[in-house]
Design a protein around this motif. Structure first.
Motif, PDB file in Angstrom:
ATOM      1  N   ARG A 105       0.832  -1.203   0.000  1.00  0.00           N
ATOM      2  CA  ARG A 105       0.000   0.000   0.000  1.00  0.00           C
ATOM      3  C   ARG A 105       0.872   1.262   0.000  1.00  0.00           C
ATOM      4  O   ARG A 105       0.346   2.365   0.037  1.00  0.00           O
ATOM      5  CB  ARG A 105      -0.932   0.020   1.217  1.00  0.00           C
ATOM      6  CG  ARG A 105      -1.915  -1.151   1.256  1.00  0.00           C
ATOM      7  CD  ARG A 105      -2.950  -0.948   2.345  1.00  0.00           C
ATOM      8  NE  ARG A 105      -3.685   0.288   2.106  1.00  0.00           N
ATOM      9  CZ  ARG A 105      -4.761   0.373   1.304  1.00  0.00           C
ATOM     10  NH1 ARG A 105      -5.196  -0.690   0.669  1.00  0.00           N
ATOM     11  NH2 ARG A 105      -5.377   1.531   1.152  1.00  0.00           N
ATOM     12  N   GLU A 106       2.175   1.073  -0.063  1.00  0.00           N
ATOM     13  CA  GLU A 106       3.076   2.213  -0.054  1.00  0.00           C
ATOM     14  C   GLU A 106       3.094   2.897  -1.415  1.00  0.00           C
ATOM     15  O   GLU A 106       3.184   2.243  -2.457  1.00  0.00           O
ATOM     16  CB  GLU A 106       4.493   1.763   0.309  1.00  0.00           C
ATOM     17  CG  GLU A 106       5.496   2.904   0.380  1.00  0.00           C
ATOM     18  CD  GLU A 106       6.883   2.435   0.772  1.00  0.00           C
ATOM     19  OE1 GLU A 106       7.815   3.258   0.749  1.00  0.00           O
ATOM     20  OE2 GLU A 106       7.022   1.237   1.095  1.00  0.00           O
ATOM     21  N   VAL A 107       3.018   4.215  -1.395  1.00  0.00           N
ATOM     22  CA  VAL A 107       3.094   5.016  -2.614  1.00  0.00           C
ATOM     23  C   VAL A 107       4.420   5.774  -2.569  1.00  0.00           C
ATOM     24  O   VAL A 107       4.722   6.455  -1.588  1.00  0.00           O
ATOM     25  CB  VAL A 107       1.912   6.000  -2.718  1.00  0.00           C
ATOM     26  CG1 VAL A 107       2.019   6.839  -3.997  1.00  0.00           C
ATOM     27  CG2 VAL A 107       0.585   5.243  -2.685  1.00  0.00           C
ATOM     28  N   ARG A 108       5.199   5.634  -3.615  1.00  0.00           N
ATOM     29  CA  ARG A 108       6.525   6.229  -3.620  1.00  0.00           C
ATOM     30  C   ARG A 108       6.464   7.754  -3.506  1.00  0.00           C
ATOM     31  O   ARG A 108       5.526   8.392  -4.003  1.00  0.00           O
ATOM     32  CB  ARG A 108       7.273   5.841  -4.889  1.00  0.00           C
ATOM     33  CG  ARG A 108       7.749   4.411  -4.892  1.00  0.00           C
ATOM     34  CD  ARG A 108       8.649   4.107  -6.068  1.00  0.00           C
ATOM     35  NE  ARG A 108       7.925   4.054  -7.330  1.00  0.00           N
ATOM     36  CZ  ARG A 108       8.054   4.960  -8.297  1.00  0.00           C
ATOM     37  NH1 ARG A 108       8.867   5.999  -8.138  1.00  0.00           N
ATOM     38  NH2 ARG A 108       7.380   4.837  -9.416  1.00  0.00           N
ATOM     39  N   VAL A 111       5.699   9.733  -6.610  1.00  0.00           N
ATOM     40  CA  VAL A 111       4.300   9.660  -7.044  1.00  0.00           C
ATOM     41  C   VAL A 111       3.446  10.605  -6.202  1.00  0.00           C
ATOM     42  O   VAL A 111       2.547  11.293  -6.716  1.00  0.00           O
ATOM     43  CB  VAL A 111       3.786   8.216  -6.949  1.00  0.00           C
ATOM     44  CG1 VAL A 111       2.311   8.139  -7.347  1.00  0.00           C
ATOM     45  CG2 VAL A 111       4.615   7.288  -7.842  1.00  0.00           C
ATOM     46  N   VAL A 125      -4.399   7.423  -6.617  1.00  0.00           N
ATOM     47  CA  VAL A 125      -3.504   6.302  -6.886  1.00  0.00           C
ATOM     48  C   VAL A 125      -4.209   5.040  -6.408  1.00  0.00           C
ATOM     49  O   VAL A 125      -4.684   4.974  -5.266  1.00  0.00           O
ATOM     50  CB  VAL A 125      -2.148   6.461  -6.169  1.00  0.00           C
ATOM     51  CG1 VAL A 125      -1.263   5.233  -6.417  1.00  0.00           C
ATOM     52  CG2 VAL A 125      -1.438   7.720  -6.646  1.00  0.00           C
ATOM     53  N   ASN A 127      -4.795   0.446  -7.355  1.00  0.00           N
ATOM     54  CA  ASN A 127      -4.273  -0.736  -8.025  1.00  0.00           C
ATOM     55  C   ASN A 127      -5.452  -1.482  -8.630  1.00  0.00           C
ATOM     56  O   ASN A 127      -6.607  -1.075  -8.481  1.00  0.00           O
ATOM     57  CB  ASN A 127      -3.444  -1.620  -7.075  1.00  0.00           C
ATOM     58  CG  ASN A 127      -4.243  -2.102  -5.872  1.00  0.00           C
ATOM     59  OD1 ASN A 127      -5.460  -2.291  -5.930  1.00  0.00           O
ATOM     60  ND2 ASN A 127      -3.561  -2.317  -4.760  1.00  0.00           N
ATOM     61  N   LEU A 133      -5.096   4.192  -2.629  1.00  0.00           N
ATOM     62  CA  LEU A 133      -3.855   4.293  -1.873  1.00  0.00           C
ATOM     63  C   LEU A 133      -3.478   5.717  -1.501  1.00  0.00           C
ATOM     64  O   LEU A 133      -2.832   5.951  -0.484  1.00  0.00           O
ATOM     65  CB  LEU A 133      -2.712   3.649  -2.662  1.00  0.00           C
ATOM     66  CG  LEU A 133      -2.981   2.213  -3.135  1.00  0.00           C
ATOM     67  CD1 LEU A 133      -1.843   1.726  -4.015  1.00  0.00           C
ATOM     68  CD2 LEU A 133      -3.185   1.293  -1.945  1.00  0.00           C
ATOM     69  N   ASP A 245       5.392  -0.615  -9.440  1.00  0.00           N
ATOM     70  CA  ASP A 245       4.652  -0.778  -8.188  1.00  0.00           C
ATOM     71  C   ASP A 245       3.301  -1.450  -8.384  1.00  0.00           C
ATOM     72  O   ASP A 245       2.542  -1.595  -7.409  1.00  0.00           O
ATOM     73  CB  ASP A 245       4.443   0.586  -7.518  1.00  0.00           C
ATOM     74  CG  ASP A 245       5.745   1.335  -7.288  1.00  0.00           C
ATOM     75  OD1 ASP A 245       6.742   0.670  -6.934  1.00  0.00           O
ATOM     76  OD2 ASP A 245       5.774   2.565  -7.482  1.00  0.00           O
ATOM     77  N   GLN A 247       0.730  -0.202  -9.712  1.00  0.00           N
ATOM     78  CA  GLN A 247      -0.262   0.805  -9.339  1.00  0.00           C
ATOM     79  C   GLN A 247      -0.600   1.668 -10.554  1.00  0.00           C
ATOM     80  O   GLN A 247       0.076   1.616 -11.581  1.00  0.00           O
ATOM     81  CB  GLN A 247       0.285   1.686  -8.209  1.00  0.00           C
ATOM     82  CG  GLN A 247       0.553   0.937  -6.918  1.00  0.00           C
ATOM     83  CD  GLN A 247       1.288   1.773  -5.885  1.00  0.00           C
ATOM     84  OE1 GLN A 247       1.637   2.932  -6.133  1.00  0.00           O
ATOM     85  NE2 GLN A 247       1.551   1.187  -4.724  1.00  0.00           N
ATOM     86  N   LEU A 249      -2.046   5.766 -11.552  1.00  0.00           N
ATOM     87  CA  LEU A 249      -2.443   7.122 -11.195  1.00  0.00           C
ATOM     88  C   LEU A 249      -3.565   7.505 -12.148  1.00  0.00           C
ATOM     89  O   LEU A 249      -3.368   7.590 -13.360  1.00  0.00           O
ATOM     90  CB  LEU A 249      -1.268   8.088 -11.322  1.00  0.00           C
ATOM     91  CG  LEU A 249      -1.576   9.589 -11.205  1.00  0.00           C
ATOM     92  CD1 LEU A 249      -2.223   9.920  -9.866  1.00  0.00           C
ATOM     93  CD2 LEU A 249      -0.307  10.410 -11.403  1.00  0.00           C
ATOM     94  N   ALA A 276      -2.899  10.462   1.882  1.00  0.00           N
ATOM     95  CA  ALA A 276      -2.368   9.120   1.684  1.00  0.00           C
ATOM     96  C   ALA A 276      -3.114   8.184   2.618  1.00  0.00           C
ATOM     97  O   ALA A 276      -3.308   8.475   3.795  1.00  0.00           O
ATOM     98  CB  ALA A 276      -0.867   9.076   1.986  1.00  0.00           C
TER      99      ALA A 276
END
Length: 278
Positions: A105-108, A111, A125, A127, A133, A245, A247, A249, A276
């Motif tokens: 569930r981590e978003v860089r 991003v 964001v 998936n 996310l 990832d 994911q 956007l 987030a």
């Protein structure tokens, strides 16, 4: 036990009327659609081999056979991509009794910085499972009062199939439901999608299971929303893949002037409070 590939080939065969392919009508038959023998001839394979594919007894057809089936079924470009994807994952599907690790569930940070630049626009964001996310304040303002962000954690697929408010919010609920069921075939991984589908099916019921089994490639047209404040909004969706990832956007843009005017009072005027979802 069938496979995703076999289920898709059989479903497409059943949906095709022989006359649309220039084949003779053999009269009344027990099942609708194209005869297995006719499809086998068009694809240049034996009926017995086609039967094995449809019943899941052959999980590894070569690319030439997959392409021949796509030609024989007159698949669209999107359907051909789906067929190739199903052929790829079918060969690696093995029953598992161990729950896979959930997708991250981590978003860089980069991003998240991109999202911040999109404020006060409407962006999220997500998936392919439908996990939400991270999102802009503009997205939060758009869905306020709909219940979409009430889940812990919020998930669009579960919302569409289990929350009655979703049918009121999405003017074209059936089209959105088709999208959500289809996207589960695309990841983030086969194992995650299978576990998610198995957990959702008992509470979502036949509206979900029927769509998942149909393999109907969605058109993904404009998104029409009945906002709680009154107006019906029409939005275009631009999806930017983040493959590293697993994911996406998704940016929502007004599809007409009426929607642009209606969105103006909904969105925050100052960028900043990026949301987030942990």
């Amino acid at each position: 036990m069938g496979t995703p590939l076999g289920d898709f080939v059989r479903a497409k065969r059943d949906s095709i009327q022989p006359e649309t392919l220039g084949l003779p009508d053999h009269g009344r038959r027990r099942a609708p659609g194209l005869r297995r023998s006719d499809l086998a001839v068009r694809a240049g394979i034996s009926v017995e081999y086609l039967t094995r594919i449809e019943q899941g007894r052959d999980r590894n057809p070569c690319p030439a056979v997959v392409n021949a089936l796509a030609d024989a079924l007159s698949l669209s470009r999107a359907e051909r991509e789906h067929l190739r994807h199903l052929a790829k994952i079918t060969g690696g599907v093995c029953p598992s009794h161990t729950r896979p690790a959930p997708p991250s569930r981590e978003v860089r940070p980069d991003v998240l910085r991109t999202l911040r630049l999109l404020e006060p626009g409407i962006a999220v964001v997500t998936n392919r499972l439908g996990d939400l996310l991270a999102h802009t304040d503009g997205f939060a303002a758009l869905v306020e009062g709909t219940g979409l962000l009430d889940g812990d954690p919020p998930n669009l697929t579960r919302y569409v199939f289990t929350d009655p408010r979703a049918r009121a919010f999405f003017a074209d609920w059936d089209a959105v439901a088709d999208e959500r069921a289809f996207d589960l075939w695309l990841g983030p991984s086969v194992e995650n999608a299978e576990w998610f589908a198995a957990e959702l099916a008992p509470v979502a019921g036949p509206e979900f299971t029927r769509r998942r089994g149909h393999h109907r490639v969605p058109a993904r047209g404009d998104l029409r929303l009945r906002h709680p404040s009154g107006p019906t909004l029409r939005l275009r969706r631009e999806t930017l893949e983040i493959p590293s990832d697993a994911q996406q956007l998704v940016v929502h843009l007004p599809a007409d002037d009426a929607t642009a005017r209606a969105l103006d009072p909904l969105g925050p005027r100052q960028p900043g409070r990026l949301q987030a979802v942990s």
